[in-house]
Design a protein around this motif. Structure first.
Motif, PDB file in Angstrom:
ATOM      1  N   ILE A  34     -53.255 -35.521  29.241  1.00 33.61           N
ATOM      2  CA  ILE A  34     -52.174 -35.106  30.154  1.00 33.61           C
ATOM      3  C   ILE A  34     -50.832 -35.409  29.490  1.00 33.61           C
ATOM      4  O   ILE A  34     -50.549 -36.550  29.120  1.00 33.61           O
ATOM      5  CB  ILE A  34     -52.293 -35.842  31.513  1.00 33.61           C
ATOM      6  N   GLU A  35     -50.011 -34.382  29.347  1.00 27.45           N
ATOM      7  CA  GLU A  35     -48.732 -34.518  28.650  1.00 27.45           C
ATOM      8  C   GLU A  35     -47.647 -34.963  29.627  1.00 27.45           C
ATOM      9  O   GLU A  35     -47.487 -34.387  30.694  1.00 27.45           O
ATOM     10  CB  GLU A  35     -48.364 -33.148  28.021  1.00 27.45           C
ATOM     11  N   THR A  36     -46.915 -36.011  29.243  1.00 27.37           N
ATOM     12  CA  THR A  36     -45.821 -36.475  30.110  1.00 27.37           C
ATOM     13  C   THR A  36     -44.463 -36.269  29.464  1.00 27.37           C
ATOM     14  O   THR A  36     -43.432 -36.512  30.085  1.00 27.37           O
ATOM     15  CB  THR A  36     -45.971 -37.984  30.432  1.00 27.37           C
ATOM     16  N   GLY A  37     -44.466 -35.884  28.179  1.00 23.56           N
ATOM     17  CA  GLY A  37     -43.201 -35.647  27.487  1.00 23.56           C
ATOM     18  C   GLY A  37     -42.525 -36.914  27.003  1.00 23.56           C
ATOM     19  O   GLY A  37     -41.318 -36.921  26.774  1.00 23.56           O
ATOM     20  N   TYR A  38     -43.292 -37.982  26.822  1.00 27.26           N
ATOM     21  CA  TYR A  38     -42.669 -39.237  26.325  1.00 27.26           C
ATOM     22  C   TYR A  38     -42.345 -39.102  24.844  1.00 27.26           C
ATOM     23  O   TYR A  38     -42.868 -38.221  24.157  1.00 27.26           O
ATOM     24  CB  TYR A  38     -43.573 -40.439  26.599  1.00 27.26           C
ATOM     25  N   LYS A  39     -41.454 -39.996  24.373  1.00 30.23           N
ATOM     26  CA  LYS A  39     -40.967 -39.905  22.994  1.00 30.23           C
ATOM     27  C   LYS A  39     -42.040 -40.396  22.023  1.00 30.23           C
ATOM     28  O   LYS A  39     -42.377 -41.577  21.985  1.00 30.23           O
ATOM     29  CB  LYS A  39     -39.707 -40.773  22.859  1.00 30.23           C
ATOM     30  N   ARG A  40     -42.580 -39.456  21.245  1.00 22.18           N
ATOM     31  CA  ARG A  40     -43.626 -39.798  20.270  1.00 22.18           C
ATOM     32  C   ARG A  40     -43.003 -40.153  18.926  1.00 22.18           C
ATOM     33  O   ARG A  40     -41.863 -39.797  18.652  1.00 22.18           O
ATOM     34  CB  ARG A  40     -44.577 -38.606  20.092  1.00 22.18           C
ATOM     35  N   TRP A  41     -43.783 -40.806  18.094  1.00 23.78           N
ATOM     36  CA  TRP A  41     -43.338 -41.133  16.737  1.00 23.78           C
ATOM     37  C   TRP A  41     -43.027 -39.843  15.980  1.00 23.78           C
ATOM     38  O   TRP A  41     -43.843 -38.935  15.961  1.00 23.78           O
ATOM     39  CB  TRP A  41     -44.450 -41.916  16.036  1.00 23.78           C
TER      40      TRP A  41
END
Ligand SMILES: Cc1cc2nc3c(=O)[nH]c(=O)nc-3n(C[C@H](O)[C@H](O)[C@H](O)COP(=O)(O)O)c2cc1C
Length: 185
Positions: free
Chosen positions: A176-183
């Motif tokens: 489930i994608e939440t749009g948090y800041k990934r590396w």
């Protein structure tokens, strides 16, 4: 078809994690079946000022902690898994030993017996050997231990950023994608 998840909130510190998880799941269009422990009701009010009833309204359906007649008590009720967020050491112990003394632990027990995804956002500091052994047993039984670790590489500007990071990592477990800041985003 929309995903269907069971969400458990226990009385460990970090009640905001459960609330933000429910908000993120709602935003993602996931059907949620929520169960909150008695202690969690008090911790929610103490730590966040939210009323437990308002937290329950974030879910598609909410059940009483003693309602063993609820659909989530049975493996025949199809779900895409369960997240316990935050997860106390007491509830972890119940899950690790199969001592299904309330609906939340029974629902987690169902996940393990049915081979479904079970994510435990286990929160305590420091950890005793009892906690670590229960984490080992739960992992061996198929659960994922995902403690709400502090994040540094995402350069958080505060607690809400840290919370978003934990929610993002936890819900990644269910795709489930939440749009948090990934590396390297
Ligand atoms: C404010 C507060 C914070 C707590 N924080 C934790 C915690 O971080 N981890 C933990 O395992 N228990 C914590 N506890 C203790 C649990 O609430 C207690 O063990 C309780 O029996 C857990 O029951 P439950 O898993 O049914 O919610 C806390 C209790 C309070 C009142």
């Amino acid at each position: 078809m929309a995903k269907r998840l069971v969400v458990g909130i226990t009385g460990s510190s970090g009640a905001i994690l459960g609330i933000r998880a429910l908000e993120a799941l709602r935003k993602a269009g996931v059907e949620t079946h929520l169960v909150i422990t008695d202690t969690a009701r008090k911790v929610i009010a103490d730590e966040t000022g939210w009323k437990p009833e308002d937290v329950e309204r974030l879910a598609t359906k909410a059940y009483h902690i003693d309602d063993f007649f609820a659909p989530i008590a049975s493996g025949s009720f199809k779900t895409d898994g369960m997240i316990v967020i935050p997860c106390s050491m007491k509830t972890l112990a119940g899950i690790a030993t199969g001592y299904a003394s309330n609906l939340l632990i029974r629902a987690a027990d169902v996940m393990l017996k049915e081979g479904r995804k079970l994510v435990l956002v286990a929160r305590e500091m420091p950890l005793s050997l009892v906690h670590i052994r229960n984490m080992e047993a739960a992992t061996q039984a198929g659960a994922v231990i995902l403690p709400p670790m502090m994040t540094f590489y995402s350069k958080p500007s505060g607690l809400e950023d840290m919370v978003s990071h934990v929610i993002g990592k936890a819900l990644d477990q269910f795709g489930i994608e939440t749009g948090y800041k990934r590396w390297h985003d």
